[in-house]
Design an enzyme around this catalytic site. Structure first.
Site, mmCIF file in Angstrom:
data_model
loop_
_atom_site.group_PDB
_atom_site.id
_atom_site.type_symbol
_atom_site.label_atom_id
_atom_site.label_comp_id
_atom_site.label_asym_id
_atom_site.label_seq_id
_atom_site.Cartn_x
_atom_site.Cartn_y
_atom_site.Cartn_z
ATOM 1 N N SER A 61 0.825 -1.209 0.000
ATOM 2 C CA SER A 61 0.000 0.000 0.000
ATOM 3 C C SER A 61 0.859 1.259 0.000
ATOM 4 O O SER A 61 2.020 1.251 0.419
ATOM 5 C CB SER A 61 -0.918 0.017 1.230
ATOM 6 O OG SER A 61 -1.721 -1.137 1.253
HETATM 7 N N1 SAM Z 1 -0.763 -4.810 4.070
HETATM 8 C C1 SAM Z 1 -0.005 -5.080 2.864
HETATM 9 C C2 SAM Z 1 1.372 -4.506 2.904
HETATM 10 O O1 SAM Z 1 1.720 -3.836 3.884
HETATM 11 O O2 SAM Z 1 2.116 -4.776 1.959
HETATM 12 C C3 SAM Z 1 -0.729 -4.616 1.620
HETATM 13 C C4 SAM Z 1 -1.636 -5.627 1.159
HETATM 14 S S1 SAM Z 1 -2.379 -5.599 -0.412
HETATM 15 C C5 SAM Z 1 -2.957 -3.972 -0.655
HETATM 16 C C6 SAM Z 1 -3.815 -6.572 0.045
HETATM 17 C C7 SAM Z 1 -3.530 -8.013 0.333
HETATM 18 O O3 SAM Z 1 -4.740 -8.627 0.772
HETATM 19 C C8 SAM Z 1 -3.061 -8.803 -0.869
HETATM 20 O O4 SAM Z 1 -1.810 -9.383 -0.605
HETATM 21 C C9 SAM Z 1 -4.160 -9.861 -1.049
HETATM 22 O O5 SAM Z 1 -3.666 -11.107 -1.523
HETATM 23 C C10 SAM Z 1 -4.710 -9.965 0.347
HETATM 24 N N2 SAM Z 1 -6.071 -10.531 0.454
HETATM 25 C C11 SAM Z 1 -7.138 -10.324 -0.354
HETATM 26 N N3 SAM Z 1 -8.202 -11.016 0.103
HETATM 27 C C12 SAM Z 1 -7.802 -11.660 1.231
HETATM 28 C C13 SAM Z 1 -8.429 -12.532 2.160
HETATM 29 N N4 SAM Z 1 -9.724 -12.890 2.046
HETATM 30 N N5 SAM Z 1 -7.708 -13.010 3.187
HETATM 31 C C14 SAM Z 1 -6.393 -12.677 3.348
HETATM 32 N N6 SAM Z 1 -5.740 -11.865 2.501
HETATM 33 C C15 SAM Z 1 -6.428 -11.354 1.453
#
Ligand code: SAM
Length: 213
Positions: A61
């Site tokens: 992000s």
């Molecule tokens: N917090 C992260 C960082 O600091 O890099 C950014 C994460 S990215 C914007 C969102 C993440 O949510 C992705 O890696 C995606 O695979 C994950 N995601 C989406 N749906 C999800 C779910 N149901 N459970 C767990 N992770 C999920």
């Protein structure tokens, strides 16, 4: 002096200009090396205030978004925090640096393993697991805070149920193009909701999220 120290200082100035006021958060954003969580060919852009690709069509992000969500969550040292969407691991490390006990979930195992490697290398004790975070992590409930770093079509009921009294859920909710950040506080049996501005996240995919492969 590290290779990116100056860039990181400048990034923190941008965060201040954009309205991040919590000194604790500014301090940890100045300390944690975002470039460690970014891979080539994007490493040189690590301190731009922008989201960057981390593989699997996911992103680390934008620094402002991380700082803003953390400021809204307002976690105190010792707080038990659940993060849904480990991604690169950057947000989890920011929370750990603030003294929180961090639990984080990621549906893409490749990303989870890469983030775990970084936690280990840097010496953070962060609990992490693969799976669908829309149903939460029941084993360690209740949480003082839950932060969802992907966009949900609606607020997952399971996550509300896993909040402690006085706990906060911070989650972007909306359609796939634009979302508002909801900050929901559990007060006894009730929930108080505040909604903030337009955000853009990758989709939260799961049982109580969007459908996806
Ligand atoms: N917090 C992260 C960082 O600091 O890099 C950014 C994460 S990215 C914007 C969102 C993440 O949510 C992705 O890696 C995606 O695979 C994950 N995601 C989406 N749906 C999800 C779910 N149901 N459970 C767990 N992770 C999920």
């Amino acid at each position: 002096m590290g290779r990116f120290d100056e860039e990181r200082r400048e990034m923190v100035e941008v965060l201040k200009e954009r309205g991040i006021t919590d000194e604790r958060i500014l301090q940890v954003m100045a300390k944690v090396e975002r470039h460690v969580f970014v891979s080539e060919p994007f490493v040189n852009r690590s301190y731009e205030d922008t989201a960057l690709p981390i593989g699997k069509q996911q992103t680390i992000s934008q620094p402002y978004t991380v700082a803003f969500m953390t400021q809204e969550l307002n976690p105190q040292p010792g707080a038990k925090i659940l993060e849904i969407g480990t991604g690169s691991g950057f947000q989890a490390v920011i929370l750990a640096e603030l003294g929180c006990r961090v639990f984080t979930m990621e549906r893409h195992l490749e990303l989870l393993f890469q983030a775990r490697k970084i936690f280990e290398q840097l010496g953070y004790r962060i609990a992490s697991r693969g799976g669908d975070g829309t149903i939460g992590w029941a084993e360690f409930t209740p949480y003082d805070g839950i932060i969802v770093t992907a966009a949900a079509p609606e607020v997952p009921d399971s996550l509300l149920k896993q909040l402690a009294d006085g706990g906060k859920l911070v989650i972007p909710v909306g359609d796939l193009d634009v979302q508002n950040l909801k900050v929901i506080t559990k007060v006894g049996e009730k929930f108080e909701t505040k909604e903030v501005r337009g955000f853009k996240f990758v989709p939260l995919i799961g049982k109580q999220g969007w459908n996806g492969k």
